[in-house]
Design an enzyme around this catalytic site. Structure first.
Site, short mmCIF file in Angstrom:
data_model
loop_
_atom_site.label_atom_id
_atom_site.label_comp_id
_atom_site.label_asym_id
_atom_site.label_seq_id
_atom_site.Cartn_x
_atom_site.Cartn_y
_atom_site.Cartn_z
N GLU A 1 -6.01 -9.43 -1.97
CA GLU A 1 -6.74 -9.57 -3.23
C GLU A 1 -7.23 -10.99 -3.49
O GLU A 1 -8.30 -11.21 -4.03
CB GLU A 1 -5.86 -9.13 -4.41
CG GLU A 1 -5.57 -7.64 -4.45
CD GLU A 1 -4.73 -7.27 -5.65
OE1 GLU A 1 -5.02 -7.78 -6.74
OE2 GLU A 1 -3.80 -6.48 -5.50
N ASP B 1 -1.71 -6.21 -3.65
CA ASP B 1 -0.38 -6.44 -4.23
C ASP B 1 0.46 -5.16 -4.25
O ASP B 1 -0.08 -4.06 -4.41
CB ASP B 1 -0.52 -6.99 -5.65
CG ASP B 1 -1.01 -8.43 -5.66
OD1 ASP B 1 -0.99 -9.06 -4.58
OD2 ASP B 1 -1.38 -8.94 -6.73
N ASP C 1 2.05 -3.08 -6.15
CA ASP C 1 2.33 -2.40 -7.42
C ASP C 1 1.28 -1.31 -7.62
O ASP C 1 0.45 -1.06 -6.75
CB ASP C 1 2.34 -3.39 -8.59
CG ASP C 1 1.05 -4.20 -8.69
OD1 ASP C 1 0.05 -3.83 -8.04
OD2 ASP C 1 1.04 -5.21 -9.40
N GLU D 1 -1.37 -1.09 -9.55
CA GLU D 1 -2.75 -1.56 -9.53
C GLU D 1 -3.18 -1.95 -8.12
O GLU D 1 -4.30 -1.66 -7.69
CB GLU D 1 -2.92 -2.75 -10.48
CG GLU D 1 -4.36 -3.15 -10.69
CD GLU D 1 -4.53 -4.16 -11.80
OE1 GLU D 1 -5.68 -4.43 -12.18
OE2 GLU D 1 -3.52 -4.67 -12.30
N TYR E 1 7.40 -11.38 -5.14
CA TYR E 1 6.38 -10.84 -6.04
C TYR E 1 6.85 -10.88 -7.49
O TYR E 1 7.99 -10.50 -7.79
CB TYR E 1 6.03 -9.41 -5.63
CG TYR E 1 4.80 -8.88 -6.31
CD1 TYR E 1 3.59 -9.56 -6.22
CD2 TYR E 1 4.84 -7.71 -7.06
CE1 TYR E 1 2.46 -9.08 -6.83
CE2 TYR E 1 3.71 -7.22 -7.68
CZ TYR E 1 2.51 -7.91 -7.56
OH TYR E 1 1.39 -7.44 -8.19
N ARG F 1 5.66 -9.43 -10.33
CA ARG F 1 5.52 -8.30 -11.27
C ARG F 1 6.54 -7.23 -10.88
O ARG F 1 6.27 -6.39 -10.03
CB ARG F 1 4.10 -7.75 -11.26
CG ARG F 1 3.08 -8.74 -11.80
CD ARG F 1 1.67 -8.15 -11.88
NE ARG F 1 0.73 -9.12 -12.38
CZ ARG F 1 0.04 -9.97 -11.64
NH1 ARG F 1 0.19 -9.95 -10.32
NH2 ARG F 1 -0.80 -10.83 -12.18
N HIS G 1 10.57 -3.13 -5.83
CA HIS G 1 10.54 -4.54 -5.47
C HIS G 1 11.93 -5.15 -5.61
O HIS G 1 12.86 -4.53 -6.10
CB HIS G 1 9.58 -5.31 -6.38
CG HIS G 1 8.26 -4.63 -6.58
ND1 HIS G 1 7.52 -4.15 -5.54
CD2 HIS G 1 7.57 -4.34 -7.71
CE1 HIS G 1 6.40 -3.61 -6.01
NE2 HIS G 1 6.43 -3.70 -7.32
#
Length: 759
Positions: free
Chosen positions: A94, A167, A169, A171, A384, A386, A430
């Site tokens: 990203e 990433d 997650d 999204e 990470y 989030r 995670h």
């Protein structure tokens, strides 16, 4: 004579016949000549046509040849452009910063490109959800990314393999799905990797275990996106129509606003009550001194309501005998806090560093994506950021224990690694937020980090290391005395073993106390009475709002920073000038009143928290996303239609400031625009007079000594929306400061970018 005449006549006749014969021959020859001329003309025309056709064919051939040549030129350029990808593996991430870090880690067999976030998204300006066909979203290419998408397609086509590394997650999974769609990658192909840390070990481990795109994660994200779209695009126009143009509402944003407004209403309803505190300074016969606080009367909590009661308590204590009832010391152990997850990182960064959630996540992103460290190269410093998991990988536990033993000694190392589990619902995909390498202490890499990177890394690293250290030991001492049915108490605490407090603040202030003997009498030296009033619950700080949102299960940790930032940008809340607490604006309260009055069944904590649980069930496969959206829409849409038709308008009346317009004489009022409130003439549009609202501090400018400092809001760049202090004599005096003058650190932190027009 007649014979001669006849002869002449005959001659004349002969001439006439001869002439007539010639004329007849001419007449016979004329059509032939005409036929010949026509034939010649026809042949010429045919030849001309053939020549023109031949020329046209030749021109067409030349044009096609030129077109083929011009088509081959970009193709050759394109082939040359993507030749570097031939036979290699393309990795799409990203962020450009992450791309640079990965390319150095992976080496020459890989090429890394960045999608710079989403490549497909819902268009702006219209709903783009097909309500007639199972709420199918209409995705389009993100504007401004045509060249980037073309590059991604060309590079993917030229590469031997394409790996999607957005990433890890929901999204990020949706972005991977969109990339696969654009690049023609089959969904069931193992093209997806998830990197939880950007280190050589973490990256190569992820590359070695490609997976398929998790469509359940994609559907959970898509359901959230569609729900938010439906709420926003239905409620926002309604607010425009019934309250004020330019307003917006959101499924989670509006609940957060309601929480802030309800706290403000509690504060306004609160009635302070008087109470008194009484402290007794006492001394033993050998000179030991104590400070006791009255807390019980006849073994019940003692509440002193007014000065008269306070004087009575003082008299009775002085008249009685002050005796030591108990003196005890008890050692207790304090366990360390678990490593950070997203919400606790935002809270602690706000409390200890003064970082807003948005700033915390921005800096954490840069630490995750990697920093160039001499001798190591580009290295991701944290995992990470989030996440709502507290799990630590086995290798991280082993590394932290090795570091603790080497740096602090075996006495700081517990017998076994500590494991933590989050309360309530949590996605455990995670790890917790931790340093990727325990041996990289903040001080050892300070020179390679920015100031804010260092401060946040130090916070994350120390919390991670502390979470694996021994308990701290604290000796707590209590002294209890009594006189005339009143019980008094003094407490003390001393840290006897710092344990994890060696690297992370314990929050214990040492208060030593001399031992006392049970039964001994103490002399009353002085009695201090202090009047107090009960206080309402304070307004929320940003960290406090994050905490309450998490406790109530509203939204996801990754969305908290955006929620708070949106409330501020929309002008629904402001940060207090002194304490930075969130204060709802008049506009915010009007919007909240409207939504609570007509949509209380949807804009509430319980409904929103339950919706989050259902989104989690979509991810786990327990609920079909279209069914979830359909159920919500069936309840929501009729309500919107009813309110649109029957609800009364709640448009606020402009607030008069008590001044007349200097241009037309009409009343001046406070209005709100895209950059906040301003003063305008009530006679608009006939009169267009406006001026800015300037909040004076009453403090002289420390630079020029002539102007006065006023509070303004930056409206450009990264600092947009943030308040600063500037001189009224700008541009003659360019003094600016983030902090109010007189506070520590004012001169050290200056705004890097402000809006000159605001000055």
């Amino acid at each position: 004579m007649p014979a001669k005449k006849n002869t002449e006549d005959d001659g004349a006749k002969k001439e006439i016949k001869k002439s007539a014969g010639k004329s007849a021959k001419k007449k016979e020859a004329a059509p032939e000549e005409k036929k010949t001329a026509k034939a010649v003309a026809k042949k010429a025309a045919t030849a001309a046509k053939k020549s023109a056709k031949s020329a046209a064919v030749q021109a067409s051939s030349e044009k096609k040849a030129q077109k083929r040549a011009s088509a081959k030129a970009p193709a050759r350029k394109s082939a040359a452009k993507f030749a570097a990808y031939g036979g290699k593996t393309l990795v799409v991430v990203e962020s450009p910063a992450k791309a640079r870090t990965l390319e150095k880690i992976l080496g020459p067999k890989y090429r890394v490109l960045a999608s710079v976030g989403h490549v497909l998204d819902l268009p702006k300006g219209r709903l783009a959800i097909d309500l007639e066909h199972d709420f199918e979203p209409e995705y389009i290419q993100v504007r401004g990314k045509a060249d980037l998408i073309k590059t991604l397609k060309g590079a993917s086509a030229a590469s031997a393999h394409t790996i999607l590394a957005s990433d890890p997650d929901r999204e990020g999974e949706a972005i991977a799905w969109h990339l696969a769609t654009l690049l023609g990658i089959e969904i069931d192909r193992r093209c997806r990797i998830r990197m939880h840390e950007i280190t050589e070990r973490g990256v190569k481990n992820a590359i070695s275990k490609p997976d398929v795109i998790n469509m359940k994660l994609v559907e959970a994200q898509q359901a959230r996106r569609v729900l938010d779209r439906l709420v926003g695009y239905e409620l926002s126009p309604l607010l425009w129509y019934k309250v004020q143009r330019g307003l917006s509402a959101g499924r989670v944003q509006s609940v957060a606003l309601r929480i802030v407004c309800e706290r403000e209403e509690e504060i306004e309803r609160f009635i302070p009550e008087e109470y008194w505190l009484i402290d007794v300074e006492a001394e033993s016969a050998d000179g030991r001194q104590y400070k006791l606080r009255v807390d019980k009367y006849k073994n019940k909590a003692c509440t002193i309501a007014n000065e008269e009661e306070a004087l009575k308590v003082e008299r009775e204590i002085r008249a009685g005998t002050l005796v030591v009832d108990d003196f005890s010391t008890k050692e207790s152990e304090r366990e360390p806090n678990p490593p950070f997850r997203t919400s606790t990182l935002q809270q602690e960064a706000s409390r200890r560093l003064g970082f807003a959630p948005k700033r915390t996540m921005r800096v954490a992103q840069s630490l995750y994506e990697g920093v160039d460290i001499p001798g190591r190269g580009p290295t991701g410093l944290i995992t990470y950021m989030r996440t709502d998991s507290l799990r630590l990988a086995p290798e991280a536990l082993e590394a932290s224990r090795s570091f603790i033993a080497a740096a602090f000694g075996e006495k700081y190392l517990p017998e076994r690694p500590r494991e933590y589990a989050p309360k309530g619902r949590a996605q455990d995909a995670h790890e917790a937020i931790r340093a990727t390498d325990a041996s990289l202490s903040p001080e050892s890499i300070k020179d390679h980090l920015t100031a804010e990177q260092f401060r946040l890394y130090e916070l994350i690293w120390s919390r991670f290391i502390a979470s694996q250290m021994r308990d701290a030991k604290v000796a707590r001492t209590n002294l209890i005395c009594s006189s005339a049915d009143y019980q008094m108490k003094q407490s003390g605490a001393v840290v006897t073993f710092d344990g994890w407090g060696r690297v992370y603040p314990l929050g214990v202030k040492d208060v030593t106390m001399e031992p006392a003997v049970v039964g001994e009498e103490l002399s009353v030296m002085e009695v201090t009475k202090e009047q107090k009033f009960t206080q309402p619950q304070p307004r929320y700080t940003e960290a406090g709002l994050v905490k309450i949102l998490e406790e109530k299960g509203i939204g996801r940790p990754s969305t908290y920073a955006t929620i708070i930032d949106t409330l501020s940008l929309r002008g629904y809340v402001e940060r207090g000038e002194e304490d930075k607490r969130l204060v709802p604006t008049k506009l915010g309260r009007v919007v909240n009143d409207f939504l609570v009055r007509y949509f209380s069944s949807i804009i509430n904590e319980g409904f929103t928290a339950n919706m989050e649980k259902e989104l989690d069930q979509v991810e786990s496969g327990g609920v079909e996303w279209k069914k979830l959206v359909s159920g919500f829409w069936g309840e929501f849409k009729p309500k919107v239609d009813d309110v649109s038709e029957n609800a009364e308008s709640m448009r606020p009346e402009p607030e008069k400031i008590g001044e007349s317009c200097p241009e037309c004489g009409k009343d001046l009022v406070i209005k709100r625009g895209r950059f906040g409130e301003f003063i305008a003439c009530s006679g608009y549009p006939e009169c267009k007079y406006t001026r800015k609202i300037v909040k004076s501090t009453g403090i002289k400018c420390p630079k020029c000594g002539e102007g006065e400092l006023v509070r303004r809001r930056a409206s450009k760049g990264k600092t947009a929306g943030r308040f600063f202090y500037g001189c009224t004599r700008y541009p003659e005096c360019d003094y600016v400061s983030w902090k109010k003058p007189g506070k520590e650190g004012t001169a050290a932190e200056q705004p890097q970018e402000t809006n000159d027009g605001d000055m």
